[in-house]
Design an enzyme around this catalytic site. Structure first.
Site, mmCIF file in Angstrom:
data_model
loop_
_atom_site.group_PDB
_atom_site.id
_atom_site.type_symbol
_atom_site.label_atom_id
_atom_site.label_comp_id
_atom_site.label_asym_id
_atom_site.label_seq_id
_atom_site.Cartn_x
_atom_site.Cartn_y
_atom_site.Cartn_z
ATOM 1 N N GLY A 163 0.829 -1.196 0.000
ATOM 2 C CA GLY A 163 0.000 0.000 0.000
ATOM 3 C C GLY A 163 0.868 1.252 0.000
ATOM 4 O O GLY A 163 2.073 1.203 0.287
ATOM 5 N N CYS A 164 0.235 2.381 -0.307
ATOM 6 C CA CYS A 164 1.002 3.625 -0.429
ATOM 7 C C CYS A 164 1.519 4.102 0.927
ATOM 8 O O CYS A 164 2.722 4.373 1.077
ATOM 9 C CB CYS A 164 0.176 4.693 -1.129
#
Ligand SMILES: NC(=O)c1ccc[n+]([C@@H]2O[C@H](COP(=O)([O-])OP(=O)(O)OC[C@H]3O[C@@H](n4cnc5c(N)ncnc54)[C@H](OP(=O)(O)O)[C@@H]3O)[C@@H](O)[C@H]2O)c1
Length: 351
Positions: A163-164
């Site tokens: 994920g970011c």
């Protein structure tokens, strides 16, 4: 980001024409002796998918065999396209459903969603709202933070692209894992540009709600929390305080982390740890002690930048990490993983 749906479709068609002919977008033709790898992109009309199209369209060792929106996508079409690797830039539930079918058809999968990031199947119903039908794949999926992968990407069939927020946090704190005092909370105060939420139409993400505004959201409930806990091996006893915020900007992640150390450390020690961890990492830049990174230095680039300052005689540190959520936090990181899987140079298509 400003593309309309029509613009995007035209772009996809252009890309297909370019990629299936002898011309390659913005790149030198591949070595004639090397056959380009045929790939497909599901979710190509989304924010992350559009970035994938740009990168893969100029990648010298790639032929984009198919690029699909929600309406045009099917597993059968990907199989027919002849793609050997598929990038899933699709919602979590979609990736969870289609990835096993694509793998069964012999196609490797790089999934940009969270569907395969957590190793523990029991976490999915509470954090993601669905149970995995093929939980054994969670054990097989390689968590693709490439700077912390060794040879496993080369053999991977299924890559879970991080994920970011976790990308920004794990790159910054993993080198310090063994110094961190686990009796103190690890505090992650993180901010994301609005594209982090995808292109959904929602009043909360409208211009009038966001312009001139700044707010926290998802405290204690954000899906990236168990991923950060897993990636830092925090176990259940260490407190993780993860506070995401919505920045009134289109893209970029700015994570500010507060950690305490078991024993006091020096700036030289931390500098040496980071230098050692990222000596061979082409997309991670660590700044001199006391210098903090800024969003503008990484937005629209595949780089992460990390800075730190020591406090209280070296007993604590504030670490700041910045990335572009759609690139190092999604598409360019996925292509780094693809390059490693296929044995191409890690920077291919990205610089
Ligand atoms: N945005 C970020 O910063 C970011 C960072 C890291 C990871 N991710 C993850 O990457 C994935 C894509 O994110 P995004 O921000 O690009 O989302 P997005 O802008 O909302 O795009 C979603 C894409 O998935 C397609 N899609 C939706 N339902 C589908 C279905 N049932 N079958 C096939 N395709 C379907 C959409 O097609 P239509 O255009 O036809 O609706 C669109 O192309 C998500 O899992 C997200 O969590 C996003």
């Amino acid at each position: 980001m400003t593309m309309t749906r029509e613009d995007t479709c035209v772009f996809i068609n252009d890309l297909r024409l370019e990629a299936s002919g002898s011309q390659y977008l913005n790149a030198e033709a591949p070595d004639a002796a090397v056959r380009p790898t045929p790939v497909a992109i599901a979710g190509a009309t989304g924010y992350a998918g559009m970035e994938l199209q740009k990168i893969l369209g100029r990648h010298p060792h790639v032929r984009v065999a198919g690029a699909y929106s929600s309406e045009s996508f099917s597993v059968a079409k990907v199989v027919e396209s002849g793609a050997e690797v598929v990038f899933l830039a699709t919602p979590n539930e979609v990736s969870a459903e289609v990835a096993p079918k694509l793998l069964d058809a012999g196609i490797k999968v790089i999934d940009l969603s969270g569907a395969f990031r957590l190793g523990e199947p029991g976490l999915y119903p509470s954090w993601y709202g669905f149970a995995h039908e093929r939980p054994e794949l969670l054990g097989e999926a390689v968590y693709g933070l490439p700077e912390w992968c060794n040879g496993e990407l080369k053999k991977a069939r299924l890559v879970a692209n991080p994920g970011c927020y976790p990308t920004s946090v794990l790159l910054a704190l993993r080198p310090l894992t063994y110094l961190i005092d686990r009796t103190q909370p690890v505090i992650v105060d993180a901010k994301s540009g609005v594209s982090g939420a995808g292109k959904k139409a929602d009043v909360a993400y409208s211009f009038t709600e966001l312009f001139g505004n700044f707010k926290a959201y998802g405290i204690g409930t954000h899906r990236h929390e168990p991923e950060i806990r897993q990636g830092l091996h925090l176990g259940e006893r260490t407190t993780l305080v993860f506070v995401p915020h919505l920045l009134p900007t289109d893209r970029g992640i700015y994570s500010t982390m507060h950690v305490g150390f078991t024993n006091p450390v020096t700036a030289e020690e931390l500098t040496a740890l980071y230098a050692d961890a990222y000596a061979d990492a082409p997309f991670v830049r660590v700044l001199p002690a006391g210098k903090m990174p800024e969003l503008k230095d990484v937005v629209n680039t595949p780089y992460a930048e990390i800075g730190f300052t020591l406090l209280h005689g070296g007993k604590r540190a504030v670490v700041v990490s910045v990335i572009d959520n759609l690139l190092k936090g999604a598409a360019s990181q996925a292509v780094q993983n693809f390059n490693r899987m296929c044995g191409y140079p890690e920077t291919e298509g990205l610089l």
